[in-house]
Each structure stands twice: as structure tokens, then as C-alpha cells.
Design a protein around this motif. Structure first.
Motif, short mmCIF file in Angstrom:
data_model
loop_
_atom_site.label_atom_id
_atom_site.label_comp_id
_atom_site.label_asym_id
_atom_site.label_seq_id
_atom_site.Cartn_x
_atom_site.Cartn_y
_atom_site.Cartn_z
N ILE A 66 38.06 23.87 73.28
CA ILE A 66 39.40 24.07 72.76
C ILE A 66 39.54 23.40 71.41
O ILE A 66 39.01 22.32 71.19
CB ILE A 66 40.47 23.55 73.75
CG1 ILE A 66 41.85 23.96 73.30
CG2 ILE A 66 40.36 22.05 73.91
CD1 ILE A 66 42.90 23.77 74.35
N LEU A 67 40.20 24.07 70.51
CA LEU A 67 40.52 23.51 69.20
C LEU A 67 42.03 23.52 69.09
O LEU A 67 42.67 24.56 69.04
CB LEU A 67 39.88 24.35 68.09
CG LEU A 67 40.19 23.93 66.67
CD1 LEU A 67 39.78 22.48 66.44
CD2 LEU A 67 39.48 24.85 65.69
N PHE A 68 42.60 22.33 69.12
CA PHE A 68 44.03 22.11 69.24
C PHE A 68 44.54 21.68 67.87
O PHE A 68 44.02 20.71 67.31
CB PHE A 68 44.17 21.00 70.28
CG PHE A 68 45.53 20.72 70.78
CD1 PHE A 68 46.19 21.63 71.56
CD2 PHE A 68 46.13 19.50 70.51
CE1 PHE A 68 47.43 21.34 72.07
CE2 PHE A 68 47.37 19.21 71.02
CZ PHE A 68 48.03 20.13 71.80
N LEU A 69 45.50 22.39 67.29
CA LEU A 69 45.91 22.13 65.91
C LEU A 69 47.42 21.99 65.77
O LEU A 69 48.18 22.66 66.44
CB LEU A 69 45.46 23.28 65.00
CG LEU A 69 43.97 23.53 64.93
CD1 LEU A 69 43.69 24.89 64.33
CD2 LEU A 69 43.30 22.46 64.11
N ASN A 70 47.79 21.11 64.85
CA ASN A 70 49.19 20.98 64.45
C ASN A 70 49.17 20.72 62.95
O ASN A 70 48.64 19.71 62.50
CB ASN A 70 49.87 19.85 65.20
CG ASN A 70 51.37 20.00 65.20
OD1 ASN A 70 51.92 20.85 64.51
ND2 ASN A 70 52.04 19.18 65.98
N ARG A 71 49.70 21.64 62.18
CA ARG A 71 49.63 21.57 60.73
C ARG A 71 50.93 21.05 60.13
O ARG A 71 52.01 21.34 60.62
CB ARG A 71 49.39 22.95 60.12
CG ARG A 71 48.07 23.55 60.47
CD ARG A 71 48.01 24.98 59.95
NE ARG A 71 46.76 25.58 60.32
CZ ARG A 71 45.83 25.93 59.45
NH1 ARG A 71 46.02 25.73 58.17
NH2 ARG A 71 44.72 26.48 59.86
N SER A 72 50.78 20.30 59.05
CA SER A 72 51.92 19.98 58.21
C SER A 72 51.55 20.46 56.81
O SER A 72 50.52 21.11 56.64
CB SER A 72 52.21 18.47 58.24
OG SER A 72 51.15 17.76 57.67
N LYS A 73 52.34 20.12 55.82
CA LYS A 73 52.10 20.66 54.48
C LYS A 73 50.71 20.32 53.96
O LYS A 73 49.99 21.18 53.47
CB LYS A 73 53.17 20.14 53.53
CG LYS A 73 53.06 20.72 52.14
CD LYS A 73 54.15 20.23 51.23
CE LYS A 73 53.99 20.81 49.85
NZ LYS A 73 54.98 20.34 48.92
N ASP A 74 50.31 19.07 54.03
CA ASP A 74 49.04 18.65 53.44
C ASP A 74 48.00 18.16 54.45
O ASP A 74 46.89 17.83 54.07
CB ASP A 74 49.28 17.52 52.42
CG ASP A 74 50.01 18.03 51.19
OD1 ASP A 74 49.77 19.18 50.80
OD2 ASP A 74 50.82 17.27 50.63
N SER A 75 48.36 18.08 55.72
CA SER A 75 47.41 17.54 56.69
C SER A 75 47.33 18.41 57.94
O SER A 75 48.20 19.23 58.21
CB SER A 75 47.80 16.11 57.08
OG SER A 75 49.03 16.11 57.76
N ILE A 76 46.25 18.21 58.66
CA ILE A 76 46.04 18.91 59.92
C ILE A 76 45.69 17.86 60.97
O ILE A 76 44.76 17.08 60.78
CB ILE A 76 44.90 19.94 59.81
CG1 ILE A 76 45.27 21.03 58.81
CG2 ILE A 76 44.59 20.55 61.18
CD1 ILE A 76 44.17 22.04 58.57
#
Length: 195
Positions: free
Chosen positions: A85-95
Motif C-alpha cells: 500500500i502507498l498511502f498519500l496525503n498531499r499539501s501544496k509543497d509536501s507529501i
């Protein structure tokens, strides 16, 4: 003024080439829309952190093999059965990312010091299947988000989404471009209209 027009012409040419390349890239994968899925809370073990968006690919290239090797050595990951599993949460400049494998609730002693436990939250997701090279999964995600918008399905932004990669589902177990990949985007509960 001539320099201004020359710069604009070069920018237009570069933009045209970029659009053609992007359209050509979409020929390398296919996105299939599957059903809405309510997933129960699930326990995972893996590696993760928060990185600048430009450093994400390099960091994932380091962490994914570590998780795969550990899972295979300890019989936690078997071809065609257990997903990575690849679990992601993005913001403007970071992951913020975590890459891991599912473990049973009772298993805590197997977790090495460099790994961490994390949970996939119970939530409703729209499920998509990505056929083709994993390299294009971010483009497939973009297409999936566009599908949700066109279908008036509310994407829960700020909530994590994830890719589930079934390792070795075919005769190419060591080639990530041949893995079976599912994308799960968090969506709002649909109202029935009877309220």
C-alpha cells in the motif's frame, strides 16, 4: 519587442510539446472505474515520512524496496495475494506518505525498529483500477479526480488516498510496471434523498 515575440513563440512551442507528451503518456495506462467501497480500519506496517514534493519519487525509490524485501523475507508478502500500500496525503509543497504491507491486528512483535505501524482509516472510497505502467499512476489519479468532478461525486480533499499494488499477479513478479494497481480516493457519503 522582437525578443518578447520570440520568447512567446518559444513558450507556445514548449507548451504544445508538453501537451502532446502528456496526451501520449495517457496511451500508456488505462483507468477503469470500479464501485464505491466502504473499507474497514486496517493495520499496516511500513516506512514513511513527510518530504518535499520534488523529493518524493527519490524517497519512495529507497523505501519501497526495503518494505518489499522485508515482507518477502518474513513471509508477510506473497505474490498475487498481499498488496503493498502507498498511502498519500498531499499539501501544496509536501507529501506525507507511507508505504507498507497489511498485517494482522495481533502482530506487533515483527515490526522492526526502522518501520512503523499505521492504520488505514474506515472510510468510503471510490475505487479505480489502473492498467499499465505504475509510472503513470499520478496521471491516472488526475483522470480519476476529473471523473469524480464530472460525476458530481465529492472528493474529500485533505483526507489521505492510497494505491494498492498487488505484487506479482502475473508472470512478471519483479517488474512493478506489471503489478495490478488499484487507486482509492476518499469520497463523501451519498445521501439517499429520504432524509
Amino acid at each position: 519587442m522582437q525578443i518578447y515575440h520570440e520568447i512567446n513563440r518559444k513558450l507556445d512551442t514548449a507548451l504544445t510539446h508538453f501537451r502532446l507528451k502528456l496526451n501520449k503518456a495517457s496511451e500508456n495506462y488505462r483507468l477503469n472505474v470500479l464501485q464505491d467501497t466502504l473499507l474497514a480500519r486496517q493495520k499496516y506496517m511500513g516506512i514513511g515520512g513527510t518530504v518535499h514534493r520534488l523529493d518524493y519519487t527519490k524517497k519512495l525509490d529507497q523505501d519501497l524496496p526495503r518494505v518489499l524485501i522485508y515482507g518477502i523475507r518474513h513471509n508477510l508478502l506473497k505474490p498475487g495475494t498481499k498488496p503493498v500500500i502507498l498511502f498519500l496525503n498531499r499539501s501544496k509543497d509536501s507529501i506525507k506518505y507511507k508505504v507498507g504491507i497489511q498485517i494482522k491486528d495481533s502482530v506487533d512483535s515483527l515490526v522492526p525498529k526502522s518501520f512503523q505501524l499505521f492504520y488505514l482509516p474506515r472510510m468510503r472510497y471510490k475505487q479505480f483500477e489502473i492498467t499499465g505502467d505504475y509510472v503513470y499512476s499520478s496521471l491516472a489519479r488526475r483522470d480519476a479526480v476529473q471523473y469524480l468532478k464530472a460525476s458530481n461525486i465529492k472528493l474529500l480533499t485533505g483526507r489521505p488516498y492510497f494505491f494498492e499494488m498487488v505484487v506479482g499477479h502475473s508472470r512478471y513478479p519483479d517488474d512493478p510496471s506489471k503489478w495490478k494497481i488499484y487507486l482509492y480516493l476518499p469520497i463523501a457519503e451519498q445521501s439517499t434523498g429520504n432524509e
